[in-house]
Design an enzyme around this catalytic site. Structure first.
Site, PDB file in Angstrom:
ATOM      1  N   CYS A   1      17.395  18.749 100.840  1.00 14.21           N
ATOM      2  CA  CYS A   1      16.574  19.614 101.694  1.00 14.21           C
ATOM      3  C   CYS A   1      17.451  20.586 102.484  1.00 14.21           C
ATOM      4  CB  CYS A   1      15.670  18.769 102.593  1.00 14.21           C
ATOM      5  SG  CYS A   1      14.188  19.662 103.078  1.00 14.21           S
TER       6      CYS A   1
ATOM      7  N   HIS B   1      12.989  14.890  98.856  1.00 14.76           N
ATOM      8  CA  HIS B   1      13.711  13.777  99.498  1.00 14.76           C
ATOM      9  C   HIS B   1      13.647  12.519  98.623  1.00 14.76           C
ATOM     10  CE1 HIS B   1      14.361  15.542 103.549  1.00 14.76           C
ATOM     11  NE2 HIS B   1      13.311  16.275 103.212  1.00 14.76           N
TER      12      HIS B   1
ATOM     13  N   GLU C   1      15.336   9.940  98.761  1.00 12.65           N
ATOM     14  CA  GLU C   1      15.635   8.692  99.494  1.00 12.65           C
ATOM     15  C   GLU C   1      14.377   7.885  99.795  1.00 12.65           C
ATOM     16  OE1 GLU C   1      15.858  11.771 100.693  1.00 12.65           O
ATOM     17  OE2 GLU C   1      15.574  11.896 102.873  1.00 12.65           O
TER      18      GLU C   1
HETATM   19  N1  GLN Z   1      14.751  22.698 108.293  1.00  9.28           N
HETATM   20  C1  GLN Z   1      14.491  22.860 106.896  1.00  9.28           C
HETATM   21  C2  GLN Z   1      13.044  23.220 106.612  1.00  9.28           C
HETATM   22  O1  GLN Z   1      12.189  23.070 107.431  1.00  9.28           O
HETATM   23  C3  GLN Z   1      14.876  21.610 106.136  1.00  9.28           C
HETATM   24  C4  GLN Z   1      13.986  20.454 106.400  1.00  9.28           C
HETATM   25  C5  GLN Z   1      14.571  19.126 105.967  1.00  9.28           C
HETATM   26  O2  GLN Z   1      15.768  19.020 105.735  1.00  9.28           O
HETATM   27  N2  GLN Z   1      13.745  18.122 105.884  1.00  9.28           N
HETATM   28  O3  GLN Z   1      12.711  23.683 105.551  1.00  9.28           O
END
Ligand code: GLN
Length: 564
Positions: free
Chosen positions: A397, A523, A525
Site C-alpha cells: 500500500c 494488504h 497480511e
Molecule cells: N495513505 C495511503 C492511501 O490512503 C496508503 C494507505 C495504506 O497504506 N493503507 O492511499
C-alpha cells in the site's frame, strides 16, 4: 421445507446455540483476544460451528479514523469493514473469515438508536440506556450468531470491568443469561495474578477485586483464566476458587508463553474446552486433534535457520500498529522453516542516518502501509537502497506508493515526482487520488475498502506466488498509481504485474531483473494464516533466505581468496 418447518428448525438452532462471553479485569492488554480466538480454535477442532464477535465500548463508529498509536492496527474484513485487531486473531486462529458485523462499537449502537429516534420509532418514549441501548446490544449479539449459523458464539467485551463506558455491554450480557439460562450463556473472566518481586509471591487480591466488581453488577463468572508470569500452583488455585466462588477446576492458568500460538495448547491442557462443553451441556462431534497445530508451533519456536527483515515503518514504536504484518512474517517463517527476525527501523531515522548503517546485514526490506507525510523520505531511501543493492524488497500500500515515487524520481528522471497525499501541487503526481475519492468529504469508512479481484501477469512473481491468474485481496486506501504515468514507469523498467479485474487499476508492480522486488496496493497480511501463509509473504521470505545464502557464499569465497 414448509415455512412453518423452517421457522421451527431456526428456533431449534437458536435454542441449541451457546453464547460465551469473555470479559477482562485488573488491567488491559491481558490477551482476551488470544484467549477467545484459542477457545474458538479448540471448539472448531471439535467439529462445532463457531463465530466470534467483539464489542468495543468506545464511541467511534469504527477504529478507522483513529491513529495507529491510539488503537494499533485497523483490521479490514473481506466485506470492507474497518475493525478491531482482535478480529485478526479470530480469523487467524480459526481460519475462517468474519464480517464487519462481527465488530461492534458503542458508537454504532448509539448511532443506530439515535437514527431510530429521529425516524420516530420510539415515538412517545424516553430513550434510555436500559432498555433501549441494552436491547440493541443483545439484538446484534444474537442476530449475528444466527445469521452465521453458529453453534457457539464467542463474544469478547473490550475494555476492563469497571470502565464506565463498558457498563451497558455488561448489563446486556447479564440480562442475556437471565433470558437464555445457565446452560446457554457462559461467562469467562480473564484476570491478572501479578508476581510481586519483593514478596517473591503471586498475588490473588487483584483477581478477587475484579471478580467482586463483576458480581456487584450481577455477573458471576463461571471460569477464570488467570494470566501470570508463572504457573499458579494448587494452593493459589484453591484460594482463588474459594474467594471468587468459582470451581477449582474452572480456575485456569495461562502463564506467559513465547508465542501466541502456544496458547490454545496451554488452554487445552488446562481443560478449557472440556469445561466449556460440560458447563454448557454441549456435545461435540469430535475430539480435538492439535497435531498439525503443534508442529506449526514447534517451527515458530525452534526453526533451524533465521532471516532478518528490516521493517521500515512510521509507527514502529507501537508494534501493535503492524499486528497482521508481524503475524504474516511468523507464518511465512513456518512454511520456509526459518525464524523471521524483524529489525524495526523508524523511517524518519533514515532521513538523517544512512541506509548502509541502519539496514546493513538485513536479508530483505519491507515497507508496510501508513498515512501522512512524516517519514516518507526515509522510506524512499530504504527502497532505493534495496533496489540498487539488489536486496529483496516488499512494499504494501503506502509501500507501493513509495516504491513508485522512488522509481519515478531516481530511475525515470522525474525528480519532483510525488504523491498528492504528500505534495498536492507536485508537477508529477505519480500517485494520485482514486477518481471516486475526489468528492468524498467524510473521512469515516470512505476509503476503498475490502476484497476485490486482481489479475496476475504470466511469468510474474505475483502469479508464481499465488499459482493462480485471479486473486482476491483486501484493500484500504484512497490513493493509487496514476494511470497517466504507467507508460513512463514501464518504459523505465517498472512493470505492472497485477491489475484490478474490474477497473484496470494498477495493483502490483515488479522490477524484472531484480532478485525479488514487488509492491502491492492491497494488504495480503490480513488473509495470512499460521498454517497457510500469505503467498507474497511466503515468497518474500523465501527470497530473503536465498539472498542470505548468496551473500554468505560470497563472503566465504572472499575470505578464502584473501587467506590464499
Ligand atoms: N495513505 C495511503 C492511501 O490512503 C496508503 C494507505 C495504506 O497504506 N493503507 O492511499
Amino acid at each position: 421445507m414448509t415455512q412453518e418447518h423452517s421457522s421451527q428448525s431456526r428456533r431449534g438452532a437458536d435454542e441449541r446455540r451457546r453464547h460465551i462471553f469473555v470479559t477482562g479485569g485488573v488491567v488491559s492488554a491481558l490477551g482476551k483476544g488470544i484467549v477467545s480466538a484459542s477457545l474458538g480454535l479448540l471448539l472448531k477442532q471439535r467439529g462445532l460451528r463457531v463465530t466470534h464477535q467483539k464489542f468495543d465500548p468506545y464511541l467511534n463508529v469504527d477504529p478507522g479514523t483513529m491513529s495507529p498509536f491510539q488503537h494499533g492496527e485497523v483490521y479490514v474484513t473481506d466485506d470492507g469493514a474497518e475493525t478491531d485487531l482482535d478480529l485478526g486473531h479470530y480469523e487467524r486462529f480459526t481460519d475462517q473469515n468474519l464480517a464487519g458485523r462481527n465488530c461492534v462499537t458503542s458508537g454504532q449502537i448509539y448511532d443506530a438508536i439515535i437514527s431510530k429516534e429521529r425516524r420516530g420509532e420510539f415515538l412517545g418514549k424516553t430513550v434510555q440506556v436500559i432498555p433501549h441501548v441494552t436491547e440493541e446490544i443483545k439484538r446484534r449479539m444474537l442476530e449475528t450468531a444466527r445469521a452465521q449459523d453458529a453453534d457457539v458464539n464467542i463474544i469478547e467485551i473490550g475494555g476492563t470491568v469497571g470502565d464506565i463506558e463498558g457498563q451497558p455491554f455488561l448489563e446486556a450480557i447479564r440480562q442475556l443469561r437471565l433470558e437464555l439460562g445457565h446452560d446457554r450463556v457462559l461467562f469467562i473472566h480473564l484476570t491478572l495474578v501479578p508476581y510481586i518481586k519483593a514478596a517473591a509471591e503471586l498475588k490473588t487480591k487483584p483477581t478477587q477485586h475484579s471478580v467482586r466488581r463483576l458480581t456487584e453488577i450481577g455477573i458471576q463468572p463461571d471460569i477464570l483464566v488467570c494470566r501470570s508470569e508463572m504457573p499458579l500452583g494448587e494452593e493459589l488455585r484453591r484460594k482463588i476458587s474459594l474467594f471468587c466462588s468459582v470451581a477449582p477446576e474452572a480456575v485456569i492458568e495461562d502463564p506467559d508463553s513465547e508465542s501466541i500460538y502456544e496458547v490454545p495448547l496451554v488452554l487445552h491442557r488446562e481443560g478449557l474446552d472440556e469445561l466449556v462443553l460440560a458447563m454448557t451441556r454441549l456435545e461435540a462431534p469430535r475430539k480435538v486433534d492439535l497435531g498439525s497445530w503443534r508442529e506449526m508451533v514447534a517451527m515458530v519456536l525452534d526453526a533451524p535457520a533465521e532471516v532478518e527483515i528490516a521493517l521500515v515503518g512510521k509507527y514502529t514504536h507501537l508494534k501493535d500498529a503492524y499486528k497482521s504484518v508481524v503475524e504474516a512474517f511468523v507464518h511465512a517463517g513456518v512454511v520456509n522453516r526459518v525464524r523471521v527476525r524483524i529489525r524495526w527501523v523508524e523511517s524518519s531515522r533514515l532521513e538523517t542516518e544512512s541506509p548502509e548503517e541502519l539496514l546493513e546485514g538485513v536479508h530483505g526490506v519491507h515497507v508496510p502501509g501508513g498515512f501522512g507525510v512524516r517519514g516518507i523520505e526515509g522510506m524512499l531511501r530504504a527502497i532505493r537502497w534495496a533496489r540498487e543493492e539488489r536486496v529483496p524488497f516488499f512494499g504494501i500500500c503506502l509501500g507501493l506508493h513509495c516504491a513508485t515515487i522512488e522509481f519515478a524520481r531516481n530511475a525515470c528522471g522525474l525528480t519532483a515526482a510525488h504523491s498528492t497525499e504528500f505534495d498536492p501541487t507536485t508537477p508529477h503526481p505519480v500517485i494520485d487520488l482514486l477518481p471516486e475519492q475526489h468528492a468524498t468529504e467524510e473521512l469515516g469508512g470512505t476509503m476503498r475498502l475490502g476484497s476485490s479481484a486482481c489479475d496476475a501477469v504470466e511469468g510474474s512473481h505475483l502469479r508464481e506466488a499465488y499459482r493462480a491468474e485471479r486473486i482476491h485481496e483486501r484493500h484500504r486506501h484512497r490513493w493509487e498509481l496514476n494511470e497517466t504515468y504507467r507508460g513512463r514507469l514501464e518504459t523505465g523498467g517498472l512493470q505492472v504485474t497485477g491489475t484490478d479485474s474490474e477497473r484496470g487499476l494498477a495493483e502490483v508492480v515488479e522490477l524484472p531483473g531484480h532478485p525479488w522486488y514487488l509492491a502491492c496496493q492491497f494488504h495480503p497480511e490480513f488473509k495470512s494464516r499460521p498454517q497457510r501463509a500469505a503467498p507474497l509473504f511466503r515468497e518474500f521470505v523465501r527470497a530473503a533466505g536465498e539472498y542470505r545464502d548468496r551473500v554468505g557464499a560470497q563472503q566465504s569465497l572472499l575470505r578464502a581468496s584473501t587467506e590464499d
